[in-house]
Design a protein around this motif. Structure first.
Motif, mmCIF file in Angstrom:
data_model
loop_
_atom_site.group_PDB
_atom_site.id
_atom_site.type_symbol
_atom_site.label_atom_id
_atom_site.label_comp_id
_atom_site.label_asym_id
_atom_site.label_seq_id
_atom_site.Cartn_x
_atom_site.Cartn_y
_atom_site.Cartn_z
ATOM 1 N N TRP A 119 0.827 -0.773 0.237
ATOM 2 C CA TRP A 119 -0.184 0.326 -0.104
ATOM 3 C C TRP A 119 0.507 1.064 0.136
ATOM 4 O O TRP A 119 0.869 2.055 1.105
ATOM 5 N N HIS A 120 1.747 1.323 -1.213
ATOM 6 C CA HIS A 120 1.536 2.913 -1.875
ATOM 7 C C HIS A 120 1.445 3.537 -3.447
ATOM 8 O O HIS A 120 1.674 2.356 -3.482
ATOM 9 N N PRO A 155 -4.928 -7.538 3.769
ATOM 10 C CA PRO A 155 -5.829 -6.809 4.098
ATOM 11 C C PRO A 155 -4.994 -5.501 5.190
ATOM 12 O O PRO A 155 -6.345 -4.663 5.425
ATOM 13 N N ASN A 156 -4.293 -5.214 5.133
ATOM 14 C CA ASN A 156 -3.835 -4.229 6.253
ATOM 15 C C ASN A 156 -3.445 -2.839 5.404
ATOM 16 O O ASN A 156 -2.728 -2.518 5.452
ATOM 17 N N ARG A 157 -4.495 -2.329 5.536
ATOM 18 C CA ARG A 157 -4.574 -1.165 3.945
ATOM 19 C C ARG A 157 -4.536 0.438 5.715
ATOM 20 O O ARG A 157 -5.637 0.252 6.089
ATOM 21 N N GLY A 189 -15.319 -2.254 -10.498
ATOM 22 C CA GLY A 189 -15.219 -3.196 -10.734
ATOM 23 C C GLY A 189 -14.423 -4.512 -10.725
ATOM 24 O O GLY A 189 -14.131 -5.506 -10.846
ATOM 25 N N GLY A 190 -13.599 -4.381 -9.769
ATOM 26 C CA GLY A 190 -12.899 -4.477 -9.167
ATOM 27 C C GLY A 190 -13.432 -5.751 -8.686
ATOM 28 O O GLY A 190 -14.079 -5.448 -6.807
ATOM 29 N N VAL A 191 -13.043 -7.066 -7.883
ATOM 30 C CA VAL A 191 -13.165 -7.912 -7.039
ATOM 31 C C VAL A 191 -11.910 -8.010 -5.493
ATOM 32 O O VAL A 191 -10.822 -9.065 -5.844
ATOM 33 N N VAL A 192 -12.041 -7.996 -5.128
ATOM 34 C CA VAL A 192 -11.083 -7.466 -3.600
ATOM 35 C C VAL A 192 -11.090 -9.051 -3.250
ATOM 36 O O VAL A 192 -12.142 -9.463 -2.737
ATOM 37 N N GLU A 193 -9.193 -9.480 -3.128
ATOM 38 C CA GLU A 193 -9.183 -10.786 -2.360
ATOM 39 C C GLU A 193 -7.474 -10.100 -1.436
ATOM 40 O O GLU A 193 -7.042 -9.613 -1.907
ATOM 41 N N LYS A 194 -8.411 -10.306 -0.621
ATOM 42 C CA LYS A 194 -7.427 -9.791 0.558
ATOM 43 C C LYS A 194 -6.279 -11.295 1.603
ATOM 44 O O LYS A 194 -7.273 -11.888 1.337
ATOM 45 N N TYR A 195 -5.302 -11.157 1.492
ATOM 46 C CA TYR A 195 -4.048 -12.181 1.774
ATOM 47 C C TYR A 195 -3.644 -11.293 2.923
ATOM 48 O O TYR A 195 -2.864 -10.647 2.007
#
Length: 371
Positions: A119-120, A155-157, A189-195
């Motif tokens: 996340w930058h 996931p840690n945004r 339109g993005g399907v968010v997948e958090k890993y």
């Protein structure tokens, strides 16, 4: 072989965002400059009948920007040559990535997953414009069914990240532009997948790491890295706190048959030695190519250059065949890597294409690396 990552028979990489543009340096086999790619396209120039040659349209060539994005295409012979297109990072802004996608005639509708390294905003700033362009291209294709694009994120945004310069590294000079929120990504339109853990994607041909273990003594993150932490959601008050480790950073790896691992380390906030050590620990495979920002630019990181170069060139056995220092690597580090690797240090930049073909016979001779 790692149980969830397949050897690929062919890997093609196209650099869509980088700080540098390199047109003229002699490249190793399998590397192609931007200019020859344009000459193969019919829509990026006009043919001068009188002179008998095409005329280039420089308005439709790639532009550089402070950030990183690479299109990764992986192919398996065992699946009839089926390929997967994965976008690794999206550059810093709403202009550079979509311009360069158009310049290189990238089939954006075939990209079904975006991986954000961390996340930058110089790595996430082009995400929303990419999703919008992809959606419009899908709508333009006659009879094309809509397929949403997965956006693979940690996931840690953070709410915001800031920069605190030395020598104290505690007074925030400025904040970076905000990263896209999960909600806005979905709206576009993005399907968010958090890993937060390592996982394989693109038909098990691309590995996305989990949080990178910090095992070296000298790779200690960014001294001036700061994060805004909210105190009370209702009032919006908060404070800046130290955030030098950038624990949300992840790398990507592809295992090419007979060659070994190709590592994408977009910024190496965790330290590129830590990145390489983690990949070796997981896969027990040699490193064929190291790609991306090594984050060795500036006085804060200068002391790490000799140790990083020494590890890659001398302590790691076998050493990488190629190192492509990009984005935030810095001039001094590039010079040191070129001294150590010679032609194996490739001056990569935006618009460059790399084709890597697997080798069944060489695969039988591969052995586990040591470092």
């Amino acid at each position: 072989m790692h149980p969830v990552l397949k050897y690929v028979d062919k890997l093609t990489i196209t650099f869509l965002v980088d700080n540098c543009i390199e047109w003229m340096t002699k490249l190793p086999p399998g590397f192609t400059h931007e200019l020859p790619q344009h000459l193969q396209q019919d829509n990026h120039g006009t043919f001068d009948e009188r002179k008998g040659v095409p005329v280039l349209d420089f308005d439709r060539f790639c532009c550089g920007a402070h950030g990183f994005a690479a299109l990764i295409e992986t192919s398996l012979d065992s699946e009839g040559g089926k390929s997967h297109l994965t976008l690794f990072d999206t550059g810093p802004d709403s202009l550079s990535l979509v311009r360069n996608i158009d310049a290189l005639a990238v089939p954006i509708e075939k990209i079904h997953r975006v991986i954000t390294s961390h996340w930058h905003s110089d790595h996430t700033g082009g995400l929303l414009s990419f999703l919008r362009l992809r959606r419009s291209k899908m709508e333009d294709i006659s009879g094309a069914s809509r397929v949403d694009c997965v956006v693979d994120v940690h996931p840690n945004r953070p709410i915001a990240r800031g920069i605190a310069p030395g020598p104290s590294y505690d007074n925030v000079l400025c904040a970076l532009p905000p990263d896209p929120t999960f909600e806005v990504i979905q709206q576009e339109g993005g399907v968010v997948e958090k890993y937060s853990e390592g996982h394989a994607v693109a038909g098990n041909t691309v590995w996305v790491s989990g949080e990178i273990p910090r095992v070296t003594e000298y790779e200690v993150g960014i001294l001036g890295g700061m994060r805004w932490v909210q105190d009370e959601e209702a009032t919006g008050t908060g404070k800046w706190v130290k955030d030098g480790l950038i624990i949300d950073e992840r790398y990507a790896a592809i295992d090419v048959k007979g060659k070994g691992l190709v590592i994408f380390s977009a910024c190496s906030h965790a330290g590129n030695v830590n990145v390489v050590k983690d990949a070796i620990e997981i896969f027990k495979r040699p490193i064929y190519m190291v790609i991306g920002g090594l984050h060795l630019a500036g006085p804060e990181f200068g002391p790490r250059i000799p140790m990083t170069v020494d590890f890659l060139a001398h302590k790691l056995r076998p050493s990488p065949t190629y190192v492509l220092p990009m984005h935030c690597t810095g001039f001094q580090a590039k010079v040191a890597l070129e001294t150590a690797f010679g032609d194996g240090c490739v001056p990569a930049g935006v618009g460059l294409k790399v084709d890597i073909t697997g080798d069944e016979e060489s695969e039988r001779m591969i052995f586990a690396p040591t470092c």
